[in-house]
Design an enzyme around this catalytic site. Structure first.
Site, PDB file in Angstrom:
ATOM      1  N   ASP A  82       0.936  -1.282   0.029  1.00 48.54           N
ATOM      2  CA  ASP A  82      -0.088   0.008   0.146  1.00 48.54           C
ATOM      3  C   ASP A  82       0.892   1.155  -0.024  1.00 48.54           C
ATOM      4  O   ASP A  82       2.025   1.166   0.195  1.00 48.54           O
ATOM      5  CB  ASP A  82      -0.751  -0.083   1.239  1.00 48.54           C
ATOM      6  CG  ASP A  82      -0.008  -0.078   2.598  1.00 48.54           C
ATOM      7  OD1 ASP A  82       0.192   1.294   2.881  1.00 48.54           O
ATOM      8  OD2 ASP A  82       0.334  -1.080   3.124  1.00 48.54           O
ATOM      9  N   ASP A 141       0.765   3.444   2.598  1.00 46.60           N
ATOM     10  CA  ASP A 141       0.619   4.176   3.810  1.00 46.60           C
ATOM     11  C   ASP A 141      -0.375   5.209   3.580  1.00 46.60           C
ATOM     12  O   ASP A 141      -1.501   5.037   2.921  1.00 46.60           O
ATOM     13  CB  ASP A 141       1.913   4.864   4.350  1.00 46.60           C
ATOM     14  CG  ASP A 141       2.123   4.806   5.659  1.00 46.60           C
ATOM     15  OD1 ASP A 141       1.844   3.605   6.347  1.00 46.60           O
ATOM     16  OD2 ASP A 141       2.579   5.857   6.522  1.00 46.60           O
TER      17      ASP A 141
END
Length: 289
Positions: A208, A210
């Site tokens: 991802d 973050d």
């Protein structure tokens, strides 16, 4: 004597397929129990050990991982090389979910985790200027590229305490520091591997962005799990290719990982705590005698 490869599997990587004579082995260590039993066997003629960092079923919080026991157990089983795989968030636009990063630096923001095998009664200072083995990292990169992964060679891992993810302010601060990815488990693991004179490489699986990224919102565990499933397949392909690349005869490490303790122990021999020296038999027996 041949090299023996240990693999530490992070989130999403809880097993290792294809081992001949595979068996789960319990290892007693002076530092307590490891995260789980260790799967031992041979892959393409090379002895391998696999340890799920969080335990099968993901039972250990990042801060509760028994890092010292894990490294001691792998060393005690005869591992010479350790490849650690972990899931991370990206702090860079060009490190996309699904990418793999062969790390070369760490910043440690964890707290309260035992970070050394040594202590009062036997003091040692090892160098962490270059905390990973370049030779072993080369092999990981080659194995990942052979598996068709999008690979970034080099990156700085920000180790946070967790188990919560970052605030936006923290995420932006870590980007300003020049960090590339963020996770919760590479430290103190890398420190301990150096003290144990193991060749250590760290491969990060990006799941991802973050929470800093304006177009990706908050970190979503459901989305992370989807990316983890794909990343785990790539990590397993890398592991399968490692024996042909990193196996073979045991020659001195060109990076000096296997001699990290040569000048590290500071405590005079007659002042060393016998009980601590006894606990250090696997990780530092070469220099403590």
């Amino acid at each position: 004597m041949q090299r023996k490869i240990g693999v530490i599997g992070g989130s999403g990587v809880y097993q290792m397929d294809g081992l001949e004579d595979a068996a789960w082995t319990e290892v007693d260590t002076p530092w307590g129990a490891s995260s789980d039993a260790i799967l031992t066997g041979r892959l393409n003629g090379v002895e391998m050990c696999f340890l799920p960092r969080h335990g099968r079923g993901h039972v250990h919080l990042p801060a509760a991982v028994p890092f010292r026991a894990n490294i001691d157990a792998l060393k005690r089983l005869g591992c010479t090389d350790v490849v650690a795989v972990s899931a991370v968030g990206s702090l860079r636009e060009d490190f996309r979910p699904g990418d793999m990063v062969v790390l070369d630096q760490f910043i440690d923001r964890t707290s309260g985790r035992p970070g050394s095998f040594f202590g009062s009664g036997c003091v040692a200072h090892v160098s962490l200027a270059d905390p990973v083995c370049a030779r072993l990292s080369d092999h990981c990169e080659a194995a990942l590229r052979a598996a068709g992964a999008r690979v970034h060679r080099g990156g700085t891992y920000l180790a946070m305490e967790g188990p919560q993810f970052s605030t936006k302010a923290e995420s932006r601060m870590y980007r300003a520091w020049g960090c590339d990815v963020i996770g919760m488990t590479a430290m103190p693991e890398a420190r301990l591997a150096r003290e144990a004179e193991l060749c250590y490489a760290s491969v990060a699986m990006v799941t991802d962005y973050d929470c800093w990224h304006p177009d990706h919102g908050h970190v979503d565990v459901a989305q992370i799990l989807q990316v983890l499933a794909a990343n785990a397949g790539t990590a397993k392909a890398m592991i399968t290719a490692l024996p042909a690349l990193a196996g073979g005869g045991l020659a001195p490490c060109p990076c000096g990982c296997d001699r990290a303790l040569d000048h590290a122990v500071m405590t005079a021999r007659d002042k060393r705590d016998p009980a601590l020296v006894a606990r250090l038999d696997a990780v530092a027996g070469r220099v403590l005698g």
